[in-house]
Design a protein around this motif. Structure first.
Motif, PDB file in Angstrom:
ATOM      1  N   SER A 103       9.516  29.165 -51.856  1.00 47.04           N
ATOM      2  CA  SER A 103      10.393  28.060 -50.873  1.00 47.04           C
ATOM      3  C   SER A 103      11.838  28.117 -51.217  1.00 47.04           C
ATOM      4  O   SER A 103      12.795  27.959 -50.394  1.00 47.04           O
ATOM      5  N   VAL A 104      12.238  28.081 -52.389  1.00 50.86           N
ATOM      6  CA  VAL A 104      13.709  28.422 -52.751  1.00 50.86           C
ATOM      7  C   VAL A 104      14.328  29.481 -52.110  1.00 50.86           C
ATOM      8  O   VAL A 104      15.508  29.473 -51.686  1.00 50.86           O
ATOM      9  N   ARG A 105      13.539  30.583 -51.923  1.00 47.92           N
ATOM     10  CA  ARG A 105      14.114  31.749 -51.522  1.00 47.92           C
ATOM     11  C   ARG A 105      13.804  31.909 -49.743  1.00 47.92           C
ATOM     12  O   ARG A 105      14.199  32.999 -49.245  1.00 47.92           O
ATOM     13  N   GLY A 106      12.951  31.139 -49.354  1.00 49.23           N
ATOM     14  CA  GLY A 106      12.657  31.124 -47.805  1.00 49.23           C
ATOM     15  C   GLY A 106      12.048  32.274 -47.333  1.00 49.23           C
ATOM     16  O   GLY A 106      12.092  32.755 -46.364  1.00 49.23           O
ATOM     17  N   ILE A 107      10.971  32.608 -48.333  1.00 54.39           N
ATOM     18  CA  ILE A 107      10.238  33.775 -48.010  1.00 54.39           C
ATOM     19  C   ILE A 107       8.509  33.578 -48.348  1.00 54.39           C
ATOM     20  O   ILE A 107       8.337  32.301 -48.743  1.00 54.39           O
ATOM     21  N   GLY A 108       7.860  34.190 -47.927  1.00 55.82           N
ATOM     22  CA  GLY A 108       6.342  34.419 -47.978  1.00 55.82           C
ATOM     23  C   GLY A 108       5.672  33.322 -47.236  1.00 55.82           C
ATOM     24  O   GLY A 108       6.319  32.484 -46.208  1.00 55.82           O
ATOM     25  N   LEU A 109       4.268  33.393 -47.474  1.00 55.48           N
ATOM     26  CA  LEU A 109       3.437  32.069 -46.661  1.00 55.48           C
ATOM     27  C   LEU A 109       2.834  31.157 -47.772  1.00 55.48           C
ATOM     28  O   LEU A 109       2.417  31.701 -48.827  1.00 55.48           O
ATOM     29  N   VAL A 110       2.601  30.073 -47.253  1.00 52.86           N
ATOM     30  CA  VAL A 110       1.747  28.954 -48.063  1.00 52.86           C
ATOM     31  C   VAL A 110       0.747  28.573 -47.880  1.00 52.86           C
ATOM     32  O   VAL A 110       0.773  27.858 -46.777  1.00 52.86           O
ATOM     33  N   LEU A 111      -0.277  28.591 -48.377  1.00 52.06           N
ATOM     34  CA  LEU A 111      -1.727  28.038 -47.991  1.00 52.06           C
ATOM     35  C   LEU A 111      -1.818  26.684 -48.315  1.00 52.06           C
ATOM     36  O   LEU A 111      -1.459  26.208 -49.361  1.00 52.06           O
ATOM     37  N   GLU A 112      -2.020  25.767 -47.200  1.00 47.96           N
ATOM     38  CA  GLU A 112      -2.169  24.385 -47.367  1.00 47.96           C
ATOM     39  C   GLU A 112      -3.309  23.812 -48.209  1.00 47.96           C
ATOM     40  O   GLU A 112      -3.176  22.704 -49.097  1.00 47.96           O
ATOM     41  N   GLU A 113      -4.514  24.390 -47.800  1.00 47.57           N
ATOM     42  CA  GLU A 113      -5.800  23.918 -48.539  1.00 47.57           C
ATOM     43  C   GLU A 113      -6.457  25.354 -49.093  1.00 47.57           C
ATOM     44  O   GLU A 113      -6.461  26.248 -48.470  1.00 47.57           O
ATOM     45  N   PRO A 114      -7.218  25.076 -50.262  1.00 51.04           N
ATOM     46  CA  PRO A 114      -7.983  26.190 -50.762  1.00 51.04           C
ATOM     47  C   PRO A 114      -9.213  26.551 -50.224  1.00 51.04           C
ATOM     48  O   PRO A 114     -10.521  26.587 -50.772  1.00 51.04           O
ATOM     49  N   ASP A 115      -9.269  26.805 -48.839  1.00 55.99           N
ATOM     50  CA  ASP A 115     -10.642  27.123 -48.287  1.00 55.99           C
ATOM     51  C   ASP A 115     -10.127  28.221 -46.966  1.00 55.99           C
ATOM     52  O   ASP A 115      -9.023  28.456 -46.509  1.00 55.99           O
ATOM     53  N   ALA A 116     -11.153  28.794 -46.575  1.00 51.92           N
ATOM     54  CA  ALA A 116     -11.167  29.775 -45.542  1.00 51.92           C
ATOM     55  C   ALA A 116     -10.480  29.300 -44.166  1.00 51.92           C
ATOM     56  O   ALA A 116      -9.738  30.206 -43.531  1.00 51.92           O
ATOM     57  N   ASP A 117     -10.756  28.005 -43.897  1.00 47.28           N
ATOM     58  CA  ASP A 117     -10.324  27.407 -42.622  1.00 47.28           C
ATOM     59  C   ASP A 117      -8.700  27.368 -42.787  1.00 47.28           C
ATOM     60  O   ASP A 117      -8.033  28.042 -41.966  1.00 47.28           O
ATOM     61  N   SER A 118      -8.029  27.160 -43.820  1.00 48.89           N
ATOM     62  CA  SER A 118      -6.661  27.069 -43.909  1.00 48.89           C
ATOM     63  C   SER A 118      -6.325  28.368 -43.889  1.00 48.89           C
ATOM     64  O   SER A 118      -5.172  28.615 -43.337  1.00 48.89           O
ATOM     65  N   LEU A 119      -6.866  29.349 -44.477  1.00 45.35           N
ATOM     66  CA  LEU A 119      -6.470  30.854 -44.511  1.00 45.35           C
ATOM     67  C   LEU A 119      -6.375  31.401 -43.134  1.00 45.35           C
ATOM     68  O   LEU A 119      -5.423  32.324 -42.836  1.00 45.35           O
ATOM     69  N   ALA A 120      -7.342  31.090 -42.485  1.00 43.26           N
ATOM     70  CA  ALA A 120      -7.624  31.507 -40.832  1.00 43.26           C
ATOM     71  C   ALA A 120      -6.238  31.059 -40.219  1.00 43.26           C
ATOM     72  O   ALA A 120      -5.828  31.464 -39.127  1.00 43.26           O
ATOM     73  N   THR A 121      -6.181  29.599 -40.468  1.00 44.43           N
ATOM     74  CA  THR A 121      -4.736  29.231 -39.752  1.00 44.43           C
ATOM     75  C   THR A 121      -3.626  29.633 -39.984  1.00 44.43           C
ATOM     76  O   THR A 121      -2.786  29.893 -39.204  1.00 44.43           O
ATOM     77  N   LEU A 122      -3.563  30.088 -41.354  1.00 43.97           N
ATOM     78  CA  LEU A 122      -2.187  30.505 -41.688  1.00 43.97           C
ATOM     79  C   LEU A 122      -1.998  32.040 -41.302  1.00 43.97           C
ATOM     80  O   LEU A 122      -1.076  32.318 -40.642  1.00 43.97           O
ATOM     81  N   LEU A 123      -2.917  33.050 -41.381  1.00 53.94           N
ATOM     82  CA  LEU A 123      -2.916  34.256 -40.946  1.00 53.94           C
ATOM     83  C   LEU A 123      -3.441  34.613 -39.667  1.00 53.94           C
ATOM     84  O   LEU A 123      -3.051  35.496 -39.150  1.00 53.94           O
ATOM     85  N   GLY A 124      -4.426  33.938 -39.039  1.00 52.83           N
ATOM     86  CA  GLY A 124      -4.990  34.214 -37.642  1.00 52.83           C
ATOM     87  C   GLY A 124      -3.893  34.511 -36.926  1.00 52.83           C
ATOM     88  O   GLY A 124      -4.156  35.525 -35.945  1.00 52.83           O
ATOM     89  N   PRO A 125      -2.983  33.785 -36.543  1.00 55.49           N
ATOM     90  CA  PRO A 125      -2.054  33.970 -35.432  1.00 55.49           C
ATOM     91  C   PRO A 125      -1.009  35.153 -35.464  1.00 55.49           C
ATOM     92  O   PRO A 125      -0.094  35.464 -35.046  1.00 55.49           O
ATOM     93  N   MET A 126      -1.223  35.800 -36.804  1.00 56.24           N
ATOM     94  CA  MET A 126      -0.029  36.882 -37.038  1.00 56.24           C
ATOM     95  C   MET A 126       0.054  37.971 -36.318  1.00 56.24           C
ATOM     96  O   MET A 126      -1.081  38.482 -35.610  1.00 56.24           O
ATOM     97  N   THR A 127       1.255  38.100 -35.558  1.00 60.36           N
ATOM     98  CA  THR A 127       1.520  39.325 -34.735  1.00 60.36           C
ATOM     99  C   THR A 127       2.380  40.194 -35.489  1.00 60.36           C
ATOM    100  O   THR A 127       2.885  39.875 -36.456  1.00 60.36           O
ATOM    101  N   PRO A 128       2.584  41.503 -34.774  1.00 60.86           N
ATOM    102  CA  PRO A 128       3.480  42.371 -35.522  1.00 60.86           C
ATOM    103  C   PRO A 128       4.843  41.854 -35.641  1.00 60.86           C
ATOM    104  O   PRO A 128       5.737  42.101 -36.539  1.00 60.86           O
ATOM    105  N   GLU A 129       5.338  40.953 -34.665  1.00 59.75           N
ATOM    106  CA  GLU A 129       6.518  40.526 -34.611  1.00 59.75           C
ATOM    107  C   GLU A 129       6.997  39.376 -35.681  1.00 59.75           C
ATOM    108  O   GLU A 129       7.724  39.544 -36.405  1.00 59.75           O
ATOM    109  N   SER A 130       5.811  38.630 -35.732  1.00 62.38           N
ATOM    110  CA  SER A 130       6.024  37.637 -36.789  1.00 62.38           C
ATOM    111  C   SER A 130       5.955  38.185 -38.274  1.00 62.38           C
ATOM    112  O   SER A 130       6.424  37.562 -39.123  1.00 62.38           O
ATOM    113  N   TYR A 131       5.080  39.099 -38.455  1.00 63.41           N
ATOM    114  CA  TYR A 131       4.869  39.844 -39.745  1.00 63.41           C
ATOM    115  C   TYR A 131       6.258  40.664 -40.101  1.00 63.41           C
ATOM    116  O   TYR A 131       6.881  40.227 -41.173  1.00 63.41           O
TER     117      TYR A 131
END
Length: 402
Positions: A318-346
């Motif tokens: 967060s201090v460096r403004g980089i990376g991705l942060v998982l809100e909850e420790p479960d597969a649903d939250s990870l799917a919400t975080l990574l599922g919409p990933m596109t080449p442009e956002s990556y």
């Protein structure tokens, strides 16, 4: 040349190899001695033949205590051909006991550096066992001249409020060791997968977290092949019911074995898109406080880290403004975080990482030499105690050395 006796709790630990390489690259002569927990030929350091003090077993604390006692009894014979060191570095609590015995054998007045890069859950217990271990740590480390640790959260949450260690802290982050200058300049840009190919999550290093493995298995199945998980490193088999069998049964997870650090990092990180920088092994304690090796390794090679909300790793990102942060420790939250990933956002996420300076991730030869110079100065200092109020706050130090 500075003579260092490095006492390690596990000679097969890749992190022990990396620290030994750091000291040798900085110009020190290193004698490595310690316990053997398993075979790992990739942990060997050219020109350094370790002195084995015995065998210990992962997760068997009582057995380790017995091994330490035996090592202290036999230490005079095992170190008979070792020249008196200028500094002794003791990695982890059990090696502090061995270091104290070594100082007595060498005639005293050899400064001890206590290196502690993880806080074991037993040290945090509030019962008699926890109090006894902390008391032992305080007694064994009473004359330690430095406390070396890898995360400011360890100092904030354990060493200041709970530990009896009052040695000045030195923050040595788990940066990528680069002694040949190969990491100068930005890493090659991370490319998204080709159309139809999966995104890949790399989980590398010490594989000890059952919860992470289960979460990644659940997530990868739900994504039906859009994401794969690549595992590399040393599984802690004592922490899994059947690691190998579980991985074989997962269609989107593969284990690719051990690797050399730092020599193989570019290759293994070049094969993935994301770095799994989450560890639930000691959830809410050590796992929340650490800054793992793979955080620095992945970012050095432009891979996007995934951290858990509320951890020191998430704060670091967060201090460096980089990376991705998982809100909850479960597969649903990870799917919400990574599922919409596109080449442009990556590409945008990877680009933010590459805009960080290489020194954020890399410990180079100049850093190695600076560390050895500081150890040499320590060897010639008159022992003294620095009041805790005078110790520099590590959170304000970007360079990694207090």
């Amino acid at each position: 040349m500075l003579q260092i006796l490095y006492l390690a709790q596990d000679l097969a630990d890749p992190a022990v190899r990396r620290r030994t390489l750091t000291l040798v690259s900085g110009g020190a002569s290193v004698t490595l001695a310690g316990f053997r927990r398993g075979a790992n030929p990739l942990a060997a350091v050219h020109g350094v033949e370790p002195i084995e003090l015995g065998t210990t077993a992962d997760g068997r604390f009582a057995q380790r205590l017995g091994a330490v006692a035996g090592a202290c009894v036999s230490l005079k014979n095992r170190l008979r051909d070792v020249r008196k060191p200028d500094v002794i570095i003791a990695r982890n609590l059990e090696m502090l006991a061995v270091a104290k015995r070594a100082v007595a054998l060498f005639g005293g007045e050899v400064p001890i550096v206590y290196e502690c890069l993880d806080i074991h859950r037993l040290m945090l217990r509030k019962d008699l066992i926890g109090r006894a271990l902390r008391a032992a740590e305080a007694q064994l480390g009473r004359n330690a001249r430095w406390l070396v640790t890898s995360s400011p959260a360890f100092i904030e949450h354990y060493f200041r409020p709970l530990s009896g260690i009052d040695a000045p802290p030195v923050l040595l982050e788990n940066k990528v060791l680069d002694i040949d200058g190969a990491s100068e300049g930005p890493a090659p840009p991370a490319e998204p997968p080709l159309p139809g190919a999966p995104w890949k999550i790399g989980w590398f290093g010490a594989l000890r977290c059952r919860k992470s493995l289960a979460l990644l298995a659940d997530f990868s199945r739900r994504m039906e092949g859009r994401f794969e998980v690549v595992l590399r490193g040393r599984p802690a088999y004592s922490e899994f019911e059947d690691f190998d069998g579980f991985v074989r049964g997962e269609p989107f997870i593969r284990f690719e074995g051990a690797y050399r650090n730092p020599e193989d990092l570019a290759g293994i990180y070049g094969d993935v898109h994301f770095t799994w920088a989450i560890d639930f092994f000691e959830e809410g304690q050590n796992s929340a406080w650490l800054l793992p090796n793979r955080l620095y390794e992945g970012c050095r090679h432009g891979r996007v880290p995934i951290a858990m909300k509320g951890t020191e790793t998430a704060r670091f990102l967060s201090v460096r403004g980089i990376g991705l942060v998982l809100e909850e420790p479960d597969a649903d939250s990870l799917a919400t975080l990574l599922g919409p990933m596109t080449p442009e956002s990556y590409a945008e996420a990877a680009g933010r990482i590459n805009r960080c300076s290489a020194g954020t991730w890399v410990f180079d030869r100049g850093d190695c030499e600076a560390l050895v110079r500081r150890l040499a100065a320590l060897a010639h200092e008159t022992p003294c105690r620095i009041p805790s109020a005078a110790i520099t706050e590590p959170r304000h130090n970007e360079g990694g050395l207090l």
